[in-house]
Design a protein around this motif. Structure first.
Motif, PDB file in Angstrom:
ATOM      1  N   ILE A  35      10.797   3.620  -2.937  1.00 43.20           N
ATOM      2  CA  ILE A  35      10.889   2.778  -1.745  1.00 43.20           C
ATOM      3  C   ILE A  35      10.867   3.577  -0.445  1.00 43.20           C
ATOM      4  N   TRP A  36      10.750   4.891  -0.540  1.00 45.67           N
ATOM      5  CA  TRP A  36      10.809   5.766   0.626  1.00 45.67           C
ATOM      6  C   TRP A  36       9.737   5.429   1.664  1.00 45.67           C
ATOM      7  N   LEU A  37       8.539   5.112   1.214  1.00 46.61           N
ATOM      8  CA  LEU A  37       7.430   4.875   2.135  1.00 46.61           C
ATOM      9  C   LEU A  37       7.239   3.405   2.512  1.00 46.61           C
ATOM     10  N   VAL A  38       7.996   2.501   1.904  1.00 49.70           N
ATOM     11  CA  VAL A  38       7.761   1.069   2.119  1.00 49.70           C
ATOM     12  C   VAL A  38       8.008   0.668   3.572  1.00 49.70           C
ATOM     13  N   LEU A  39       9.132   1.062   4.143  1.00 48.09           N
ATOM     14  CA  LEU A  39       9.425   0.695   5.529  1.00 48.09           C
ATOM     15  C   LEU A  39       8.417   1.295   6.514  1.00 48.09           C
ATOM     16  N   GLY A  51       0.816  -1.209   0.000  1.00 52.72           N
ATOM     17  CA  GLY A  51       0.000   0.000   0.000  1.00 52.72           C
ATOM     18  C   GLY A  51       0.850   1.259   0.000  1.00 52.72           C
ATOM     19  N   ALA A  52       1.931   1.240   0.770  1.00 47.75           N
ATOM     20  CA  ALA A  52       2.829   2.396   0.803  1.00 47.75           C
ATOM     21  C   ALA A  52       3.550   2.573  -0.529  1.00 47.75           C
ATOM     22  N   LEU A  53       3.925   1.461  -1.155  1.00 48.72           N
ATOM     23  CA  LEU A  53       4.565   1.537  -2.472  1.00 48.72           C
ATOM     24  C   LEU A  53       3.606   2.142  -3.500  1.00 48.72           C
ATOM     25  N   ILE A  54       2.364   1.710  -3.477  1.00 45.26           N
ATOM     26  CA  ILE A  54       1.365   2.262  -4.395  1.00 45.26           C
ATOM     27  C   ILE A  54       1.152   3.753  -4.115  1.00 45.26           C
ATOM     28  N   ALA A  55       1.090   4.106  -2.830  1.00 43.71           N
ATOM     29  CA  ALA A  55       0.920   5.520  -2.469  1.00 43.71           C
ATOM     30  C   ALA A  55       2.101   6.357  -2.950  1.00 43.71           C
ATOM     31  N   LEU A  69       1.975   9.475  -5.488  1.00 43.76           N
ATOM     32  CA  LEU A  69       2.535  10.776  -5.118  1.00 43.76           C
ATOM     33  C   LEU A  69       3.578  11.243  -6.122  1.00 43.76           C
ATOM     34  N   MET A  70       4.442  10.323  -6.536  1.00 47.29           N
ATOM     35  CA  MET A  70       5.482  10.710  -7.484  1.00 47.29           C
ATOM     36  C   MET A  70       4.898  11.033  -8.852  1.00 47.29           C
ATOM     37  N   ALA A  71       3.848  10.343  -9.247  1.00 45.49           N
ATOM     38  CA  ALA A  71       3.204  10.667 -10.523  1.00 45.49           C
ATOM     39  C   ALA A  71       2.585  12.060 -10.447  1.00 45.49           C
ATOM     40  N   GLY A  72       2.014  12.390  -9.290  1.00 47.85           N
ATOM     41  CA  GLY A  72       1.432  13.720  -9.122  1.00 47.85           C
ATOM     42  C   GLY A  72       2.472  14.819  -9.077  1.00 47.85           C
TER      43      GLY A  72
END
Length: 147
Positions: free
Chosen positions: A117-121, A96-100, A104-107
């Motif tokens: 990978i910033w939000l994965v952990l 879910g964090a990877l998808i988010a 975010l990066m697409a936006g």
């Protein structure tokens, strides 16, 4: 074990707080290391000590909101179909964090592998926290010795 995603508001809030705090720590560490590598002055490094507060001001509420809006429905679905293990929680949170982060990066029109990978952990840690609080076994003292 009787638990329901609808009854565990505290677990979702705690998970969001853990994810936001970890994201704040990651961001602060990255900025601090970058400043050290470019030879920042001691005064600048001292000013970076307030970075966790500044990043946390946005990361904590943002992660709590994301856990409530995105994580909670996913948890309810996984709970309803019987996927309640620790591994499922961690993978679901990281995914879910990877998808988010992709959204975010697409936006923001800025792509990088580190950004992905910033939000994965923090996502995995947040969902593990929710799982731990919602599904933990009650700790019971051992039975008393017969007298």
């Amino acid at each position: 074990m009787k638990t329901s995603p609808l009854c565990n508001v505290g677990a979702v809030l705690a998970g969001g707080a853990v994810g936001g705090a970890l994201l704040s720590l990651e961001w602060t560490l990255a900025v601090f290391v970058e400043a050290l590598l470019r030879g920042a002055s001691p005064r600048e490094l001292a000013l970076l000590m307030v970075m966790p507060l500044l990043v946390g001001f946005y990361a904590l509420p943002g992660f709590i909101l994301a856990m409530g809006v995105l994580g909670w429905p996913v948890w309810a679905l996984l709970h309803a179909i019987g996927f309640r293990s620790q591994r499922v929680a961690i993978v679901a949170g990281a995914t879910g964090a990877l998808i988010a982060s992709i959204v975010l990066m697409a936006g923001l029109n800025g792509w990088s592998m580190i950004g992905l990978i910033w939000l994965v952990l923090p996502g995995a840690a947040a969902s593990w926290t929710v799982w731990r609080l919602a599904y933990r076994q009650a700790v019971r003292p051992p039975p008393a010795r017969p007298s």
